[in-house]
Design a protein around this motif. Structure first.
Motif, PDB file in Angstrom:
ATOM      1  N   ASP A  92       0.844  -1.190   0.000  1.00 24.32           N
ATOM      2  CA  ASP A  92       0.000   0.000   0.000  1.00 24.32           C
ATOM      3  C   ASP A  92       0.883   1.245   0.000  1.00 24.32           C
ATOM      4  O   ASP A  92       1.630   1.473   0.948  1.00 24.32           O
ATOM      5  CB  ASP A  92      -0.910   0.010   1.227  1.00 24.32           C
ATOM      6  N   PHE A  93       0.796   2.025  -1.039  1.00 23.91           N
ATOM      7  CA  PHE A  93       1.608   3.235  -1.152  1.00 23.91           C
ATOM      8  C   PHE A  93       0.811   4.266  -1.934  1.00 23.91           C
ATOM      9  O   PHE A  93      -0.227   3.955  -2.522  1.00 23.91           O
ATOM     10  CB  PHE A  93       2.942   2.937  -1.864  1.00 23.91           C
ATOM     11  N   GLU A  94       1.288   5.485  -1.943  1.00 24.10           N
ATOM     12  CA  GLU A  94       0.610   6.564  -2.668  1.00 24.10           C
ATOM     13  C   GLU A  94       1.598   7.275  -3.593  1.00 24.10           C
ATOM     14  O   GLU A  94       2.760   7.470  -3.236  1.00 24.10           O
ATOM     15  CB  GLU A  94       0.028   7.587  -1.693  1.00 24.10           C
ATOM     16  N   LEU A  95       1.112   7.644  -4.761  1.00 23.69           N
ATOM     17  CA  LEU A  95       1.832   8.577  -5.617  1.00 23.69           C
ATOM     18  C   LEU A  95       1.154   9.938  -5.474  1.00 23.69           C
ATOM     19  O   LEU A  95      -0.078  10.008  -5.393  1.00 23.69           O
ATOM     20  CB  LEU A  95       1.817   8.130  -7.076  1.00 23.69           C
ATOM     21  N   PHE A  96       1.952  10.994  -5.438  1.00 23.87           N
ATOM     22  CA  PHE A  96       1.414  12.318  -5.166  1.00 23.87           C
ATOM     23  C   PHE A  96       1.469  13.206  -6.404  1.00 23.87           C
ATOM     24  O   PHE A  96       2.222  12.946  -7.346  1.00 23.87           O
ATOM     25  CB  PHE A  96       2.184  12.959  -4.010  1.00 23.87           C
ATOM     26  N   SER A  97       0.667  14.262  -6.378  1.00 27.85           N
ATOM     27  CA  SER A  97       0.570  15.160  -7.523  1.00 27.85           C
ATOM     28  C   SER A  97       1.766  16.109  -7.551  1.00 27.85           C
ATOM     29  O   SER A  97       1.665  17.307  -7.290  1.00 27.85           O
ATOM     30  CB  SER A  97      -0.736  15.955  -7.463  1.00 27.85           C
ATOM     31  N   MET A  98       2.908  15.535  -7.864  1.00 26.94           N
ATOM     32  CA  MET A  98       4.148  16.288  -8.068  1.00 26.94           C
ATOM     33  C   MET A  98       4.965  15.505  -9.080  1.00 26.94           C
ATOM     34  O   MET A  98       4.527  14.452  -9.553  1.00 26.94           O
ATOM     35  CB  MET A  98       4.892  16.490  -6.747  1.00 26.94           C
ATOM     36  N   SER A  99       6.128  15.982  -9.439  1.00 24.92           N
ATOM     37  CA  SER A  99       6.898  15.341 -10.506  1.00 24.92           C
ATOM     38  C   SER A  99       7.351  13.937 -10.106  1.00 24.92           C
ATOM     39  O   SER A  99       7.352  13.571  -8.923  1.00 24.92           O
ATOM     40  CB  SER A  99       8.115  16.190 -10.865  1.00 24.92           C
ATOM     41  N   VAL A 100       7.730  13.171 -11.117  1.00 25.86           N
ATOM     42  CA  VAL A 100       8.249  11.823 -10.869  1.00 25.86           C
ATOM     43  C   VAL A 100       9.431  11.889  -9.904  1.00 25.86           C
ATOM     44  O   VAL A 100       9.513  11.140  -8.930  1.00 25.86           O
ATOM     45  CB  VAL A 100       8.684  11.156 -12.184  1.00 25.86           C
ATOM     46  N   LEU A 101      10.365  12.811 -10.182  1.00 31.61           N
ATOM     47  CA  LEU A 101      11.560  12.925  -9.351  1.00 31.61           C
ATOM     48  C   LEU A 101      11.215  13.289  -7.910  1.00 31.61           C
ATOM     49  O   LEU A 101      11.803  12.757  -6.963  1.00 31.61           O
ATOM     50  CB  LEU A 101      12.522  13.966  -9.939  1.00 31.61           C
ATOM     51  N   GLU A 102      10.258  14.194  -7.735  1.00 36.22           N
ATOM     52  CA  GLU A 102       9.858  14.582  -6.382  1.00 36.22           C
ATOM     53  C   GLU A 102       9.123  13.448  -5.680  1.00 36.22           C
ATOM     54  O   GLU A 102       9.206  13.295  -4.462  1.00 36.22           O
ATOM     55  CB  GLU A 102       8.990  15.836  -6.440  1.00 36.22           C
ATOM     56  N   ASN A 103       8.417  12.614  -6.447  1.00 39.19           N
ATOM     57  CA  ASN A 103       7.790  11.437  -5.872  1.00 39.19           C
ATOM     58  C   ASN A 103       8.831  10.440  -5.379  1.00 39.19           C
ATOM     59  O   ASN A 103       8.587   9.705  -4.430  1.00 39.19           O
ATOM     60  CB  ASN A 103       6.877  10.758  -6.904  1.00 39.19           C
ATOM     61  N   VAL A 104       9.987  10.432  -6.024  1.00 39.95           N
ATOM     62  CA  VAL A 104      11.057   9.511  -5.620  1.00 39.95           C
ATOM     63  C   VAL A 104      11.768  10.002  -4.366  1.00 39.95           C
ATOM     64  O   VAL A 104      11.950   9.256  -3.398  1.00 39.95           O
ATOM     65  CB  VAL A 104      12.068   9.306  -6.767  1.00 39.95           C
ATOM     66  N   ILE A 105      12.168  11.277  -4.361  1.00 40.78           N
ATOM     67  CA  ILE A 105      12.922  11.793  -3.207  1.00 40.78           C
ATOM     68  C   ILE A 105      11.998  12.243  -2.074  1.00 40.78           C
ATOM     69  O   ILE A 105      12.460  12.511  -0.960  1.00 40.78           O
ATOM     70  CB  ILE A 105      13.861  12.953  -3.611  1.00 40.78           C
TER      71      ILE A 105
END
Length: 266
Positions: A92-105
């Motif tokens: 269970d995880f979430e992706l957020f409404s920001m760039s791919v790179l910001e989702n990673v860091i």
């Protein structure tokens, strides 16, 4: 180190859902995770795998026994400092409404070092090539929550982004709880192969993996089979197959299932 660890959930309602003896989720577990070695936790649902991981992260404290880091009870460490040592990926995880790179860091992208770390993590998780095909590459905004042109990824791609977060954190303790449930068997094998390769390169890292696909778990240095809250079997894949116990039976059943699927396709 797990030293004679037993655990019972505090909620009576939760206890009643557990089938383990005495309603304990874990009973007298002893095991030492060693730097530079990977450990796979396997077993049927409800066997105690995720509970064990929660204790390692100190989301709960043991009912009995202790969890030690370098011989010190983890309850003696500053909680936030201790948790910063751990990189995790869960089902269970979430992706957020920001760039791919910001989702990673998981932070605002401000430096070239952050960009390089995130790109490297995407490469390791096996999703960089697909990310670069997006409209703005790794700077593409994910989800359409705040951007109508945001990218909507497949389940497998999203899961690889989540795994990339763990790679980018460069934590000395890595916990992956079913990190590849949305991947097909080939992609999952490639991901675990990368994880094991990184473990061999970074000898100071403790890697703990929960997986229901035993073909992937077989690549770990040690496999721990949990049953009804107890550590029933441990060893390498070959050692456990030679023992002919619970793990060997589970592995053969999964192998037979894969062969039947292949025969039906053919």
């Amino acid at each position: 180190e797990l030293r004679d660890v037993s655990f019972r959930y505090p909620s009576r309602e939760m206890e009643e859902k557990l089938s383990t003896e005495g309603k304990y989720a874990l009973r007298h577990v002893n095991y030492t995770f060693t730097a530079g070695k990977s450990t796979a936790l396997v077993g049927y649902n409800g066997s105690g795998k995720s509970t064990l991981v929660k204790l390692l992260m100190r989301l709960y404290d043991p009912t009995e026994g202790a969890v030690l880091l370098n011989g010190v009870d983890i309850r003696r460490y500053n909680l936030q400092a201790y948790r910063r040592l751990i990189g995790t990926t869960f089902q269970d995880f979430e992706l957020f409404s920001m760039s791919v790179l910001e989702n990673v860091i998981m932070d605002k992208l401000e430096t070239e070092a952050q960009r390089e770390a995130a790109m490297d993590a995407l490469q390791k998780s096996g999703v960089l090539e697909q990310v670069l095909q997006l409209e703005k590459g790794a700077d593409t905004i994910l989800t359409r929550e705040f951007d109508d042109r945001g990218a909507v990824l497949s389940g497998g791609q999203a899961q690889k982004i989540a795994v990339a977060r763990t790679f980018a954190k460069k934590a000395p303790i890595v916990i992956l709880d079913e990190p590849s449930s949305a991947l097909d068997p080939v992609e999952e094998y490639q991901m675990y192969e990368t994880i094991m390769e990184l473990c061999n390169q970074e000898r100071d890292k403790i890697s703990i993996i929960i997986s229901h696909r035993l073909s992937s778990a077989a690549m770990a240095d040690t496999i721990c089979l949990m049953q009804e809250g107890r550590l029933k079997e441990q060893g390498t894949h070959l050692e456990l197959m030679e023992q002919g116990g619970i793990y060997a039976e589970m592995f053969r059943k999964q192998a037979e299932s894969y062969l039947q699927d292949i025969q039906q396709i053919c």
